[in-house]
Scaffold this motif. Structure first.
Motif, PDB file in Angstrom:
ATOM      1  N   SER A   8       0.830  -1.206   0.000  1.00  8.52           N
ATOM      2  CA  SER A   8       0.000   0.000   0.000  1.00  8.52           C
ATOM      3  C   SER A   8       0.863   1.255   0.000  1.00  8.52           C
ATOM      4  CB  SER A   8      -0.932   0.006   1.215  1.00  8.52           C
ATOM      5  OG  SER A   8      -0.189   0.053   2.418  1.00  8.52           O
ATOM      6  N   ILE A   9       0.274   2.348  -0.447  1.00  8.29           N
ATOM      7  CA  ILE A   9       0.934   3.647  -0.463  1.00  8.29           C
ATOM      8  C   ILE A   9       0.147   4.592   0.422  1.00  8.29           C
ATOM      9  CG2 ILE A   9       1.662   5.612  -1.884  1.00  8.29           C
ATOM     10  CD1 ILE A   9       1.863   3.694  -4.249  1.00  8.29           C
ATOM     11  N   ALA A  10       0.848   5.283   1.319  1.00  6.19           N
ATOM     12  CA  ALA A  10       0.192   6.174   2.277  1.00  6.19           C
ATOM     13  C   ALA A  10       0.768   7.572   2.176  1.00  6.19           C
ATOM     14  CB  ALA A  10       0.378   5.649   3.700  1.00  6.19           C
ATOM     15  N   LEU A  11      -0.111   8.561   2.115  1.00  7.16           N
ATOM     16  CA  LEU A  11       0.297   9.960   2.196  1.00  7.16           C
ATOM     17  C   LEU A  11      -0.015  10.465   3.594  1.00  7.16           C
ATOM     18  CD1 LEU A  11       1.107  12.812   1.228  1.00  7.16           C
ATOM     19  CD2 LEU A  11      -1.215  13.043   0.284  1.00  7.16           C
ATOM     20  N   VAL A  35       4.526   8.425   1.703  1.00  4.27           N
ATOM     21  CA  VAL A  35       4.852   9.728   1.132  1.00  4.27           C
ATOM     22  C   VAL A  35       4.823  10.719   2.293  1.00  4.27           C
ATOM     23  CG1 VAL A  35       4.274  11.504  -0.540  1.00  4.27           C
ATOM     24  CG2 VAL A  35       3.813   9.096  -1.065  1.00  4.27           C
ATOM     25  N   VAL A  78       1.891  13.171  -5.856  1.00 10.38           N
ATOM     26  CA  VAL A  78       1.883  11.925  -5.086  1.00 10.38           C
ATOM     27  C   VAL A  78       1.285  10.793  -5.899  1.00 10.38           C
ATOM     28  CG1 VAL A  78       0.867  10.777  -3.082  1.00 10.38           C
ATOM     29  CG2 VAL A  78       1.832  13.077  -2.851  1.00 10.38           C
ATOM     30  N   VAL A  81      -3.063   6.797  -4.029  1.00  8.75           N
ATOM     31  CA  VAL A  81      -2.688   6.292  -2.708  1.00  8.75           C
ATOM     32  C   VAL A  81      -3.792   5.388  -2.183  1.00  8.75           C
ATOM     33  CG1 VAL A  81      -1.289   8.322  -2.163  1.00  8.75           C
ATOM     34  CG2 VAL A  81      -3.690   8.260  -1.468  1.00  8.75           C
ATOM     35  N   ASP A  82      -3.430   4.555  -1.235  1.00  6.27           N
ATOM     36  CA  ASP A  82      -4.388   3.663  -0.588  1.00  6.27           C
ATOM     37  C   ASP A  82      -4.794   4.193   0.787  1.00  6.27           C
ATOM     38  OD1 ASP A  82      -4.083   1.364  -2.586  1.00  6.27           O
ATOM     39  OD2 ASP A  82      -2.012   1.664  -1.907  1.00  6.27           O
ATOM     40  N   LEU A  84      -4.780   7.842   3.191  1.00  8.05           N
ATOM     41  CA  LEU A  84      -4.578   9.281   3.308  1.00  8.05           C
ATOM     42  C   LEU A  84      -4.727   9.672   4.775  1.00  8.05           C
ATOM     43  CD1 LEU A  84      -4.356  12.241   2.343  1.00  8.05           C
ATOM     44  CD2 LEU A  84      -6.823  12.155   1.838  1.00  8.05           C
ATOM     45  N   LEU A 122      -8.003  12.598  -4.259  1.00 12.26           N
ATOM     46  CA  LEU A 122      -7.422  11.260  -4.103  1.00 12.26           C
ATOM     47  C   LEU A 122      -8.424  10.147  -3.798  1.00 12.26           C
ATOM     48  CD1 LEU A 122      -4.252  12.259  -2.029  1.00 12.26           C
ATOM     49  CD2 LEU A 122      -4.360  11.677  -4.469  1.00 12.26           C
TER      50      LEU A 122
END
Length: 246
Positions: A8-11, A35, A78, A81-82, A84, A122
């Motif tokens: 997963s990608i997190a901001l 991120v 960015v 994302v998965d 936020l 997002l």
């Protein structure tokens, strides 16, 4: 530690210090690529390096959340994302008569408008992909009047209402939206005003200030699969409210 967020990608906004930094470190430890957002490239690089030294993945993106176009640029840079985490915020104190337009606008733009724009930019992508998580940082001042903190509290009360609105709007698409209502916490921001956090702590049932990790624990839990049936909740990590005594 089980890598429950692997892939997963997190901001995380405001991730170079305090609660945001603690959240970024915890999410990375669970396997998320983080991120790191902030305004200081130097502090951002330190947070990224700390994550990488622990075996995690991270990158830094700078943006001024007071500027709407820069918030949109942040979202575009960015990408999808998965997770936020709307953590960044500003809090200043003053009476109503002493609050000028700049003071008012700063709180609304950073604390309320920036999360709104990031969700708008997002979260539809999360919904289209069938899932995602948003966690908003709120404060006890959103529910309990804070002397000379009306604008700050009002901006965060707005965030709490939007949390419930977004939970309804995106829930059927598999996106969960929750908030953490934080109590007095020891951060670089509160440290700049000696005694501030400690004075607020006196009205909590625990009678002490929280550490950033204690608030981050709640945020990370809500972002994790363990909170899969929690949506539209305002989780209180505020030390408890004292009872009214005769």
């Amino acid at each position: 530690m089980t890598k429950t967020l692997e892939g997963s990608i997190a901001l995380v906004t405001g991730a170079t210090a305090g609660i945001g930094r603690a959240v970024a470190l915890q999410l990375a430890a669970l396997g998320a690529e983080v991120v790191v957002h902030g305004r200081s490239a130097e502090r951002g690089a330190k947070t990224v390096q700390e994550i990488q030294n622990a075996g995690g993945k991270a990158r830094f993106v700078a943006a001024d959340l007071a500027e709407a176009d820069d918030v949109r640029r942040l979202a575009a840079e960015v990408g999808p994302v998965d997770i936020l985490i709307n953590n960044a915020g500003v809090y200043k104190f003053g009476t109503t008569a002493d609050t000028d337009d700049a003071f008012f606008d700063e709180h609304i733009n950073i604390n309320l408008r920036a999360p709104y724009i990031l969700v708008a930019q997002l979260v539809p992508g999360m919904a289209a992909r069938g899932g995602g998580v948003v966690v908003n940082l709120s404060t006890i001042a959103a529910a309990v009047p804070a002397r000379m903190g009306g604008v700050y509290g009002a901006s965060k009360a707005g965030v709490e209402l939007l949390t419930r609105v977004w939970a309804d709007e995106f829930g059927r698409s598999g996106v969960r939206v929750n908030a953490v209502q934080a109590g007095p916490t020891e951060t670089p921001g509160t440290a700049a005003t000696p005694g501030l956090a400690e004075s607020f702590a006196t009205v909590t049932t625990l009678g002490r200030v929280a550490g950033p990790d204690e608030i981050a624990n709640a945020v990370t839990f809500l972002a994790s699969p363990q909170a899969s049936y929690i949506n539209g909740a305002i989780v209180q990590a505020n030390g408890g409210q004292l009872a009214i005594a005769p």
